[in-house]
Design a protein around this motif. Sequence first.
Motif, PDB file in Angstrom:
ATOM      1  N   PHE A 145       0.832  -1.202   0.000  1.00 51.37           N
ATOM      2  CA  PHE A 145       0.000   0.000   0.000  1.00 51.37           C
ATOM      3  C   PHE A 145       0.871   1.258   0.000  1.00 51.37           C
ATOM      4  N   LEU A 146       1.859   1.303   0.892  1.00 53.77           N
ATOM      5  CA  LEU A 146       2.735   2.474   0.968  1.00 53.77           C
ATOM      6  C   LEU A 146       3.558   2.646  -0.310  1.00 53.77           C
ATOM      7  N   ARG A 147       4.033   1.561  -0.859  1.00 55.62           N
ATOM      8  CA  ARG A 147       4.820   1.631  -2.095  1.00 55.62           C
ATOM      9  C   ARG A 147       3.976   2.198  -3.242  1.00 55.62           C
ATOM     10  N   LEU A 148       2.744   1.732  -3.356  1.00 53.13           N
ATOM     11  CA  LEU A 148       1.869   2.212  -4.422  1.00 53.13           C
ATOM     12  C   LEU A 148       1.473   3.678  -4.216  1.00 53.13           C
ATOM     13  N   ARG A 149       1.226   4.066  -2.972  1.00 55.66           N
ATOM     14  CA  ARG A 149       0.887   5.481  -2.717  1.00 55.66           C
ATOM     15  C   ARG A 149       2.091   6.369  -2.997  1.00 55.66           C
ATOM     16  N   TYR A 150       3.301   5.881  -2.693  1.00 54.90           N
ATOM     17  CA  TYR A 150       4.524   6.636  -2.960  1.00 54.90           C
ATOM     18  C   TYR A 150       4.637   6.943  -4.459  1.00 54.90           C
ATOM     19  N   GLU A 151       4.292   5.962  -5.275  1.00 61.00           N
ATOM     20  CA  GLU A 151       4.359   6.163  -6.726  1.00 61.00           C
ATOM     21  C   GLU A 151       3.360   7.211  -7.197  1.00 61.00           C
ATOM     22  N   GLU A 152       2.270   7.405  -6.478  1.00 65.18           N
ATOM     23  CA  GLU A 152       1.241   8.373  -6.864  1.00 65.18           C
ATOM     24  C   GLU A 152       1.542   9.794  -6.404  1.00 65.18           C
ATOM     25  N   LEU A 153       2.387   9.933  -5.390  1.00 63.04           N
ATOM     26  CA  LEU A 153       2.672  11.263  -4.845  1.00 63.04           C
ATOM     27  C   LEU A 153       3.483  12.099  -5.824  1.00 63.04           C
ATOM     28  N   ILE A 154       3.161  13.375  -5.859  1.00 61.78           N
ATOM     29  CA  ILE A 154       3.990  14.287  -6.643  1.00 61.78           C
ATOM     30  C   ILE A 154       5.205  14.659  -5.811  1.00 61.78           C
ATOM     31  N   ARG A 155       6.244  15.101  -6.453  1.00 65.35           N
ATOM     32  CA  ARG A 155       7.468  15.479  -5.755  1.00 65.35           C
ATOM     33  C   ARG A 155       7.145  16.546  -4.712  1.00 65.35           C
ATOM     34  N   GLY A 156       7.573  16.301  -3.463  1.00 64.04           N
ATOM     35  CA  GLY A 156       7.311  17.227  -2.366  1.00 64.04           C
ATOM     36  C   GLY A 156       5.926  17.080  -1.763  1.00 64.04           C
ATOM     37  N   GLY A 157       5.141  16.119  -2.277  1.00 66.62           N
ATOM     38  CA  GLY A 157       3.781  15.910  -1.776  1.00 66.62           C
ATOM     39  C   GLY A 157       3.770  15.213  -0.426  1.00 66.62           C
ATOM     40  N   CYS A 158       2.626  15.208   0.188  1.00 62.05           N
ATOM     41  CA  CYS A 158       2.454  14.582   1.507  1.00 62.05           C
ATOM     42  C   CYS A 158       1.289  13.602   1.464  1.00 62.05           C
ATOM     43  N   MET A 159       1.308  12.685   2.392  1.00 64.41           N
ATOM     44  CA  MET A 159       0.226  11.739   2.545  1.00 64.41           C
ATOM     45  C   MET A 159      -0.151  11.713   4.025  1.00 64.41           C
ATOM     46  N   VAL A 160      -1.447  11.736   4.302  1.00 61.84           N
ATOM     47  CA  VAL A 160      -1.938  11.659   5.674  1.00 61.84           C
ATOM     48  C   VAL A 160      -2.699  10.339   5.818  1.00 61.84           C
ATOM     49  N   LEU A 161      -2.352   9.564   6.828  1.00 60.52           N
ATOM     50  CA  LEU A 161      -3.024   8.296   7.097  1.00 60.52           C
ATOM     51  C   LEU A 161      -3.751   8.378   8.431  1.00 60.52           C
ATOM     52  N   THR A 162      -4.940   7.836   8.467  1.00 57.96           N
ATOM     53  CA  THR A 162      -5.687   7.706   9.708  1.00 57.96           C
ATOM     54  C   THR A 162      -5.903   6.222   9.937  1.00 57.96           C
ATOM     55  N   LEU A 163      -5.416   5.725  11.050  1.00 58.29           N
ATOM     56  CA  LEU A 163      -5.519   4.300  11.345  1.00 58.29           C
ATOM     57  C   LEU A 163      -6.274   4.087  12.644  1.00 58.29           C
ATOM     58  N   ARG A 164      -7.087   3.078  12.668  1.00 56.67           N
ATOM     59  CA  ARG A 164      -7.789   2.716  13.894  1.00 56.67           C
ATOM     60  C   ARG A 164      -6.797   2.044  14.830  1.00 56.67           C
ATOM     61  N   SER A 165      -6.876   2.347  16.108  1.00 57.54           N
ATOM     62  CA  SER A 165      -5.948   1.748  17.073  1.00 57.54           C
ATOM     63  C   SER A 165      -6.720   1.183  18.258  1.00 57.54           C
ATOM     64  N   ARG A 166      -5.977   0.634  19.181  1.00 59.55           N
ATOM     65  CA  ARG A 166      -6.579   0.096  20.406  1.00 59.55           C
ATOM     66  C   ARG A 166      -5.764   0.571  21.594  1.00 59.55           C
ATOM     67  N   SER A 167      -6.346   0.479  22.765  1.00 56.27           N
ATOM     68  CA  SER A 167      -5.666   0.971  23.960  1.00 56.27           C
ATOM     69  C   SER A 167      -4.781  -0.094  24.609  1.00 56.27           C
ATOM     70  N   SER A 168      -4.851  -1.319  24.120  1.00 61.04           N
ATOM     71  CA  SER A 168      -4.087  -2.427  24.696  1.00 61.04           C
ATOM     72  C   SER A 168      -3.165  -3.019  23.640  1.00 61.04           C
ATOM     73  N   LEU A 169      -2.023  -3.530  24.069  1.00 56.65           N
ATOM     74  CA  LEU A 169      -1.129  -4.214  23.142  1.00 56.65           C
ATOM     75  C   LEU A 169      -1.657  -5.599  22.768  1.00 56.65           C
ATOM     76  N   ASP A 170      -2.581  -6.114  23.555  1.00 51.47           N
ATOM     77  CA  ASP A 170      -3.162  -7.429  23.307  1.00 51.47           C
ATOM     78  C   ASP A 170      -4.107  -7.355  22.108  1.00 51.47           C
ATOM     79  N   PRO A 171      -3.795  -8.035  20.993  1.00 52.46           N
ATOM     80  CA  PRO A 171      -4.663  -7.954  19.816  1.00 52.46           C
ATOM     81  C   PRO A 171      -6.030  -8.592  20.022  1.00 52.46           C
TER      82      PRO A 171
END
Length: 100
Positions: free
Chosen positions: A40-66
């Motif tokens: 996913f990151l590799r493909l998004r990198y190919e889409e970015l223009i030079r000097g561009g940015c990418m913002v990711l929002t990821l769901r997380s949890r409060s515990s290390l236990d999956p």
Amino acid sequence: MRKVPEGLENNKLNIYIAKTSPLSVLQAYGKQFHTDFTKFLRLRYEELIRGGCMVLTLRSRSSLDPASDDSNSFWEILTISLTEMLKEVQGFMYQILYSN
């Protein structure tokens, strides 16, 4: 391409990392996530223009236990729903096949 990790055969009827899941299931999901997210990151990198940015929002949890409750309540409800739907379809198919 996202796919189901290999090695989930011993995860019973779970479609996620449950409290009863063996360590091999946790490792399989971790390995697949690494593969998928790297691609996913590799493909998004190919889409970015030079000097561009990418913002990711990821769901997380409060515990290390999956398998903690804060990350699995959604998956538990979904699993129950899908299992019940499967039972209904199996019953319906049985009626169709054996009603003649």
